[in-house]
Design an enzyme around this catalytic site. Structure first.
Site, PDB file in Angstrom:
ATOM      1  N   GLY A   1      -9.491  -6.881  -0.116  1.00 42.33           N
ATOM      2  CA  GLY A   1     -10.439  -6.568  -1.178  1.00 42.33           C
ATOM      3  C   GLY A   1     -11.532  -5.629  -0.698  1.00 42.33           C
ATOM      4  N   ARG A   2     -12.565  -5.482  -1.520  1.00 42.32           N
ATOM      5  CA  ARG A   2     -13.672  -4.587  -1.220  1.00 42.32           C
ATOM      6  C   ARG A   2     -14.882  -5.374  -0.722  1.00 42.32           C
ATOM      7  NH1 ARG A   2     -13.715  -0.202  -6.240  1.00 42.32           N
ATOM      8  NH2 ARG A   2     -11.607   0.633  -5.866  1.00 42.32           N
ATOM      9  N   VAL A   3     -15.695  -4.684   0.092  1.00 44.87           N
ATOM     10  CA  VAL A   3     -16.891  -5.302   0.663  1.00 44.87           C
ATOM     11  C   VAL A   3     -18.105  -4.506   0.200  1.00 44.87           C
ATOM     12  CG1 VAL A   3     -18.068  -6.025   2.763  1.00 44.87           C
ATOM     13  CG2 VAL A   3     -15.567  -6.034   2.682  1.00 44.87           C
TER      14      VAL A   3
ATOM     15  N   ASP B   1      -4.867  -8.812  10.717  1.00 44.52           N
ATOM     16  CA  ASP B   1      -5.229  -7.412  10.476  1.00 44.52           C
ATOM     17  C   ASP B   1      -6.346  -6.972  11.423  1.00 44.52           C
ATOM     18  OD1 ASP B   1      -4.994  -4.943   9.268  1.00 44.52           O
ATOM     19  OD2 ASP B   1      -6.397  -5.409   7.649  1.00 44.52           O
TER      20      ASP B   1
ATOM     21  N   GLY C   1     -16.862  -0.833   2.360  1.00 42.01           N
ATOM     22  CA  GLY C   1     -15.509  -0.525   2.790  1.00 42.01           C
ATOM     23  C   GLY C   1     -14.502  -1.310   1.987  1.00 42.01           C
ATOM     24  N   GLU C   2     -13.242  -1.000   2.256  1.00 41.08           N
ATOM     25  CA  GLU C   2     -12.147  -1.664   1.547  1.00 41.08           C
ATOM     26  C   GLU C   2     -11.064  -2.009   2.554  1.00 41.08           C
ATOM     27  OE1 GLU C   2      -9.265  -0.967  -2.372  1.00 41.08           O
ATOM     28  OE2 GLU C   2     -10.660   0.596  -1.689  1.00 41.08           O
ATOM     29  N   GLY C   3     -10.635  -3.265   2.527  1.00 40.14           N
ATOM     30  CA  GLY C   3      -9.613  -3.721   3.452  1.00 40.14           C
ATOM     31  C   GLY C   3      -8.384  -4.216   2.738  1.00 40.14           C
ATOM     32  N   GLY C   4      -7.554  -4.944   3.478  1.00 37.63           N
ATOM     33  CA  GLY C   4      -6.306  -5.429   2.919  1.00 37.63           C
ATOM     34  C   GLY C   4      -6.479  -6.569   1.940  1.00 37.63           C
TER      35      GLY C   4
END
Length: 558
Positions: A76-78, A191, A71-74
């Site tokens: 960076g990417r995981v 977040d 996934g991608e959040g505020g």
């Protein structure tokens, strides 16, 4: 012959010096990097965090391939990865490069995060600060996110029942409460959303993607983040944060309220596929908050009404408090956690097996819940004290009434010795008045739950005490009157026996009485007064009774 050894010795010494430093008299890059790594290891000795190289993490994630992207959040990417050295499955978060902290600043923040340890937080196990790369390594949570289970469930999976949803909300509140109240310094989530709440195989929630921001000065809910960059997600972010970047602990409470609404309704925080007035979850729910009769319409249809109506009302009340427009009107997350602890308890037929006495730091939460269920609110301690006082005062008043009755009995006896007819009329009037007074008070109607709370804790306690006092005083007065009347009957029998003796004496003194009556005719009212010789002024005795003179004359003539 001897010059070569002399010149060779200084030359060797100089060459060794040039190997240690460059032309600017500075350490070589390899030595500087080695010194920084040594410093990192020394600083990390106090924690359990591991230091990874970028090569190790690139190998674990197959060079950060798209197939490993979780996934991608505020921030960076995981990626999902497997550590080659241990075989452990991990989640590697590659932070964005813009606005990077310096190596020491980043390390200080990461070490602070490494000290956070709670069952409802995703555990940070290591980090990488290699060159301009900033990566965090977490435990891998295999159950997916709350968003996946709520809004994108698998075809072969059953929907989450009501109890599971409330247990997830309660555990998530525990994790957030740990960040707000237990962490030092406090951590603002910034977040919080359904996709950042991960679930393990037992549906135990774990908060992720929190905390990479320093906290500024302040205490309590006034704690504010230094960064002015708005990092939240639209639909979850608090109004004050979206408008002006004002981020506080109460901003997290707003986001939590949105997540709770998602658990209740099964709707997304922002759904563009719905009509315009239903796209934003909070905007859609605000009018319904004012009409409790519509609360059942908010429940997720997949639940098929398999939930407690009381539990639904309480959950909606908590969510409505969390998403208040003004931050100051929102409750503390600790109070939200306490309220949810009741809703997450095992139930039988929708009713919890045990009912706790909830204690809130903020009165607003107690008031909001008391509007929906009286079982969650216990009577104020002041009422118990008032009850004790009222019982004591009623005892004192009853003793005073008994004293008054004893005094009135003597007066009652004197009056009946003089006039039989007047007492018979008084007895009839007293019996009628007692019959009217003995009517029981109307019972309190507590069928309406919303109204019974107000009656029980504001009015009925005082009314019942007053009625009890009146009934007790009436019963004691009635018993005293009965005993007095019995005593009067015995006295009247004795009076009848002595009547004959009095008639003989009256016959002898007949002439004297006639003269006394003739002399009394000079008065204005032509009457004779009999005084009870009591100056107390009591209503029950001490009054003057008048007998017409002509009646007395007729009786004497007879």
């Amino acid at each position: 012959m001897h010059c070569f050894p002399c010149f060779s010795s200084p030359k060797n010494k100089k060459s060794s010096t040039t190997n240690e430093t460059n032309d600017n008299n500075e350490p070589k890059p390899d030595d500087r990097r080695r010194a920084e790594e040594t410093e990192e290891i020394e600083q990390s000795e106090g924690t359990s965090l591991k230091i990874f190289t970028f090569r190790e993490l690139a190998t674990a994630t197959k060079n950060f391939r798209q197939e490993c992207l979780l996934g991608e959040g505020g921030f960076g990417r995981v990626y999902k990865g497997t550590l080659k050295s241990t075989g452990q499955v991990v989640a590697v978060k590659q932070l964005d490069k813009h606005g990077l902290h310096g190596n020491k600043e980043f390390q200080a923040e990461v070490l602070s995060l490494g000290q956070l340890d709670h069952p409802n937080l995703v555990k940070l196990i290591g980090y990488c600060a290699d060159g301009d790369q900033r990566l965090l390594v977490y435990d891998y949570i295999s159950g997916g996110s709350l968003q996946d289970h709520l809004h994108e469930p698998k075809a072969d999976s059953d929907p989450m029942d009501w109890t599971t949803r409330m247990q997830i909300a309660y555990a998530a509140a525990q994790g957030l409460d740990y960040l707000h109240d237990k962490a030092n310094p406090p951590v603002i989530y910034r977040d919080l959303k359904a996709s950042n709440i991960l679930l393990d195989d037992d549906f135990s929630p774990k908060l992720s993607d929190f905390g990479l921001h320093k906290l500024g000065p302040g205490t309590g809910d006034k704690m504010m983040a230094l960064s002015s960059r708005v990092m939240g997600t639209y639909g979850y972010s608090a109004p004050e944060y979206t408008r002006g970047g004002n981020l506080t602990l109460k901003s997290d409470v707003y986001s939590f309220g949105v997540v709770l609404l998602e658990l209740i309704t099964g709707r997304r925080a922002l759904d563009t596929t719905r009509p315009n007035d239903e796209q934003n979850l909070v905007s859609w729910a605000q009018p319904i908050f004012r009409d409790p009769k519509r609360y059942p319409d908010m429940a997720d249809p997949v639940l098929e009404n398999k939930f407690s109506e009381r539990g639904l009302n309480q959950a909606v009340a908590i969510a409505s408090m969390c998403v208040q427009e003004e931050a100051s009107a929102r409750p503390l997350i600790s109070d939200v956690m306490v309220a949810l602890s009741f809703l997450s308890m095992p139930t039988e037929d929708g009713i919890p097996t045990t009912v706790p006495i909830l204690s809130f730091k903020d009165k607003s939460m107690s008031i909001a819940l008391s509007r929906h269920d009286s079982n969650l609110v216990s009577p104020p301690p002041e009422l118990a004290t008032e009850d004790d006082k009222s019982s004591t005062s009623s005892g004192e008043e009853s003793s005073l009434e008994s004293e008054k009755e004893s005094v009135s009995k003597n007066e009652y006896k004197k009056k009946h010795e003089e006039e039989d007819s007047s007492m018979e009329s008084d007895d009839e009037s007293d019996s009628n008045s007692e019959h009217e007074k003995d009517q029981p008070p109307k019972p309190i109607d507590e069928k309406n739950q919303a109204q019974s709370l107000k009656i029980k804790y504001r009015y009925s306690w005082e009314d019942i005490d007053v009625n009890d006092e009146r009934l007790s005083s009436k019963s004691s007065q009635k018993s005293n009157d009965e005993s007095t009347s019995s005593r009067y009957d015995s006295d009247r029998d004795q009076d009848e026996k002595g009547k004959e003796e009095e008639e003989e004496e009256e016959a002898e003194e007949k002439h004297t009485h006639i003269e006394h009556i003739d002399s009394s005719k000079t008065d204005d009212d032509q009457s004779v007064y009999f005084d009870n010789d009591d100056d107390s002024g009591d209503d029950n005795g001490g009054s003057l009774h008048r007998i017409k003179s002509d009646v007395a004359i007729d009786s004497i003539k007879e």
